[in-house]
Write a protein that holds these residues in place. Sequence first.
Motif, short mmCIF file in Angstrom:
data_model
loop_
_atom_site.label_atom_id
_atom_site.label_comp_id
_atom_site.label_asym_id
_atom_site.label_seq_id
_atom_site.Cartn_x
_atom_site.Cartn_y
_atom_site.Cartn_z
N ILE A 191 1.23 -1.67 -0.12
CA ILE A 191 -0.11 -0.54 0.19
C ILE A 191 0.64 1.50 -0.08
CG2 ILE A 191 -0.21 0.64 2.17
CD1 ILE A 191 -3.07 0.88 -0.40
N LEU A 192 1.66 1.32 0.68
CA LEU A 192 2.94 2.19 0.78
C LEU A 192 3.10 2.78 -0.63
CD1 LEU A 192 5.03 2.49 3.82
CD2 LEU A 192 3.24 3.67 3.40
N LEU A 193 3.62 1.84 -1.05
CA LEU A 193 3.96 1.72 -3.02
C LEU A 193 3.23 2.43 -3.35
CD1 LEU A 193 6.26 1.26 -4.98
CD2 LEU A 193 5.60 -0.69 -5.84
N ASN A 194 2.00 2.46 -3.74
CA ASN A 194 1.02 3.12 -3.85
C ASN A 194 0.81 4.35 -4.12
OD1 ASN A 194 -2.76 2.50 -4.61
ND2 ASN A 194 -1.11 2.69 -6.05
N VAL A 195 0.75 4.62 -2.98
CA VAL A 195 0.24 5.69 -2.57
C VAL A 195 1.60 6.38 -2.40
CG1 VAL A 195 -1.27 5.14 -0.78
CG2 VAL A 195 0.59 6.14 0.62
N THR A 196 2.77 6.16 -2.69
CA THR A 196 3.51 6.85 -2.49
C THR A 196 3.72 7.36 -3.85
OG1 THR A 196 5.03 5.87 -1.16
CG2 THR A 196 6.18 7.26 -2.73
N GLN A 197 3.04 6.26 -4.66
CA GLN A 197 3.47 6.69 -6.32
C GLN A 197 2.24 7.66 -6.57
OE1 GLN A 197 3.71 3.76 -10.09
NE2 GLN A 197 3.58 2.35 -8.10
N GLY A 216 13.17 8.47 -3.58
CA GLY A 216 13.58 7.44 -2.50
C GLY A 216 12.93 6.23 -1.57
N MET A 217 11.45 7.31 -1.22
CA MET A 217 10.88 5.84 -0.40
C MET A 217 9.49 4.51 -1.20
SD MET A 217 10.59 7.47 2.37
CE MET A 217 8.65 7.15 3.34
N MET A 218 9.86 5.29 -2.65
CA MET A 218 9.37 4.30 -3.90
C MET A 218 10.23 2.86 -3.21
SD MET A 218 7.95 6.52 -6.85
CE MET A 218 8.09 5.36 -8.13
N ARG A 219 11.41 3.52 -3.66
CA ARG A 219 12.69 1.98 -4.29
C ARG A 219 12.55 1.35 -2.87
NH1 ARG A 219 15.41 6.66 -7.26
NH2 ARG A 219 16.76 7.63 -5.11
N ASN A 220 12.61 2.56 -1.41
CA ASN A 220 12.73 1.35 -0.32
C ASN A 220 11.40 -0.02 -0.41
OD1 ASN A 220 14.95 3.24 0.75
ND2 ASN A 220 13.64 4.18 1.91
N CYS A 221 9.90 0.93 -1.06
CA CYS A 221 9.27 -0.15 -0.44
C CYS A 221 9.01 -0.74 -1.64
CB CYS A 221 7.72 1.01 -0.75
SG CYS A 221 7.21 2.07 0.19
N MET A 222 10.31 -0.72 -2.98
CA MET A 222 10.17 -1.47 -3.55
C MET A 222 10.55 -3.09 -3.75
SD MET A 222 10.79 0.75 -7.42
CE MET A 222 10.65 -0.03 -8.50
N GLU A 223 11.76 -2.60 -2.83
CA GLU A 223 12.55 -3.73 -2.12
C GLU A 223 12.68 -4.23 -1.07
OE1 GLU A 223 16.26 -0.73 -0.73
OE2 GLU A 223 17.19 -0.25 -2.87
N GLU A 224 11.56 -3.68 -0.15
CA GLU A 224 10.98 -4.32 0.96
C GLU A 224 9.82 -5.47 0.83
OE1 GLU A 224 10.10 -5.12 5.26
OE2 GLU A 224 11.81 -3.81 4.23
N ILE A 225 9.00 -4.88 -0.89
CA ILE A 225 8.47 -5.77 -1.33
C ILE A 225 8.69 -7.49 -1.38
CG2 ILE A 225 6.91 -6.22 -3.29
CD1 ILE A 225 6.07 -3.46 -2.58
N CYS A 226 9.75 -6.69 -2.60
CA CYS A 226 11.07 -7.71 -3.33
C CYS A 226 11.62 -9.08 -1.79
CB CYS A 226 12.13 -7.21 -3.07
SG CYS A 226 11.62 -6.92 -5.31
N LEU A 227 11.40 -8.49 -0.44
CA LEU A 227 12.02 -9.16 0.49
C LEU A 227 10.82 -10.97 0.59
CD1 LEU A 227 12.81 -7.27 3.65
CD2 LEU A 227 14.53 -8.07 2.01
N PHE A 228 9.36 -9.75 -0.01
CA PHE A 228 8.25 -11.55 0.57
C PHE A 228 8.71 -12.62 -1.34
CE2 PHE A 228 7.31 -7.67 3.06
CZ PHE A 228 6.10 -8.83 4.47
N MET A 229 9.40 -12.67 -1.86
CA MET A 229 9.36 -13.32 -3.13
C MET A 229 10.28 -14.02 -2.36
SD MET A 229 9.45 -10.42 -6.42
CE MET A 229 8.34 -9.17 -6.17
N ASP A 230 10.82 -15.50 -3.15
CA ASP A 230 11.46 -16.57 -3.13
C ASP A 230 11.76 -15.93 -4.49
OD1 ASP A 230 9.86 -18.32 -5.00
OD2 ASP A 230 9.34 -19.12 -3.20
N GLU A 231 13.10 -17.38 -4.77
CA GLU A 231 13.62 -17.20 -6.15
C GLU A 231 12.55 -17.77 -7.57
OE1 GLU A 231 17.52 -19.10 -5.71
OE2 GLU A 231 18.51 -18.04 -4.52
#
Length: 425
Positions: A191-197, A216-231
Motif C-alpha cells: 500500500i505504501l508503494l501505491n500511495v507514494t506513487q 527514494g521512498m518508492m525504492r525503499n518500498c520496492m526493496e521491501e516487497i522483494c523480501l517477500f519473494m523467493d527465487e
Amino acid sequence: MITDNWNRDALLDFYTDHLKNVLLPFWLKSVDWEDGGYFNCYDNTGAVLVSEDKYTWSQGRFVWMYAKLATSDSGIFSDAERRHFLKLAGHGASFLRKHCLLENGHCTFVMDKKGRPKVNQPGDPYDSSIFADCFVIAGLAHYASAAEDREALSFARSLYDSVTDRIARRDYHMAPYPTPEGYKSHNIPMILLNVTQELWEAAVSLKDEDTDRLAGMMRNCMEEICLFMDESGVLNEMIRSDNGRDDTLLGRYCNPGHVIEDMWFLIHAAQKLGLEDYVEKAVRTTKKMFELGWDEPYGGLLLFMDRLGGPPVGKAPAGLESEPMIKQIRENWDNKLWWVHSEALYTTLLCYHLTGNPEFLDDYRKVHDYTFSTFPNPDRKVGEWIQIRKRNGEPIEKVVALPVKDPYHIIRNVIYIIELLRKMK
C-alpha cells in the motif's frame, strides 16, 4: 504485438461499453449531495442501500476514481464528462478534508452520513485501520494533480508523513485483519508503494520540490516487497519479523490477488524510476502466482493458497490460534472475489504487452472469460458486479473486509485496460 486472432478494437469497444453502461451508471447515482461524500453500503447485489455510513477507506477510493476518470487519456469521455468527474472528485475531497481527521491527526475508520466519526466495532478505536489513511492520501493526491490544488497536495503529504512515521514506530492499527505478533505483512509495503506513487505523480505534476524524497521512498518500498519473494517467484503474504519463513499456516499461505495487483504497482514504479530489474521480477512473480492460484476444476483465482499451490496448509503459530487472519484463511480460502479478477485482467495484459510472451495472453483470456461470465450482475437494471462467489461460481452472501460495495478495483482496472489497449498495435 497483437496476434492474428486478437481483436484489439473489439476489446476497446467491450470495455468502453462496460464502463459507461454497466459500471458508472450504478455509482453516479450514489453521490450524497446533501452532506458530502458518497454512499456505498449496498448489499452484495447492489439493489439495496443498507446503511448511510461512510467508510473513510472507500471515500478516498471514490475521490481517486473520479479524479482518474477526469484526467484519463482513454479518449472515451467528452470535456463535459471530464468536468463532471472532477466536480465529483472535488465533492468527496472536500468532505474528507472537513471530516476524516481525528484530533490525533489520524483518519477515522468510519463516519456517519454527516461525517461524524463512529466506532466500527465495540471496543475498537476510531482510527482502527491505517489503510483508511492510505486511501485518503491516494485520493487527495490524485485530485490535487487533476485540479491543480496545492492545498489538497499539502493535506495528502501531511497525512502521508503521519502514516510513514506510525509505520516506522509500529504504532498503528490494521482492521479488519491485523498482522499477528512476530510477523510482517506484504500489504504494508504494497500500500505504501501505491500511495507514494500517487503522491510522487502529484508532486511531479505540480512541480513540487518533494519528488526526490518520494522517489527514494518508492525504492525503499520496492526493496521491501522483494523480501517477500523467493527465487521461484512465489510471494508470501506474511514473513517473520526477521524476514525468515516458517512452515506455519501464516508462513505458508499466499494471496494471489494481492500479489498480482502489487506486481503492476511494481511495474509502474519501475518504469517511472528506470529500474528495469524490478519489471523482470514482477513479470516472473505474476506468472508464478497466476499458475499457482488458478483453480483448474472450476476456473478463477483462489482467494488464498499454499505457497506450493492448493489449499493453505500448516498449523497456526503457537499462541496465535485465535487470530482473525487464521480464521479468514481457513474458512474463505476458496472464495472467488471480484477485485482479484479485475486486478488479474490488467496485470496479465500489461505483462503480455511488455514481454510479448503468449502465455500471458492465454492467462488474460482465461481470466477475462471467467470474470465476465461470473461477476457482472445478471440484472442489468442494477448493474455493477456481484462481489463474491463460492468456489463453483454460485453467489454467496458474505461481507468482504468492509460491509460496503466498492467501485475502486473494477473501474480502476477497466480504465487502465482501456488506456493500455490504446497503446497496443
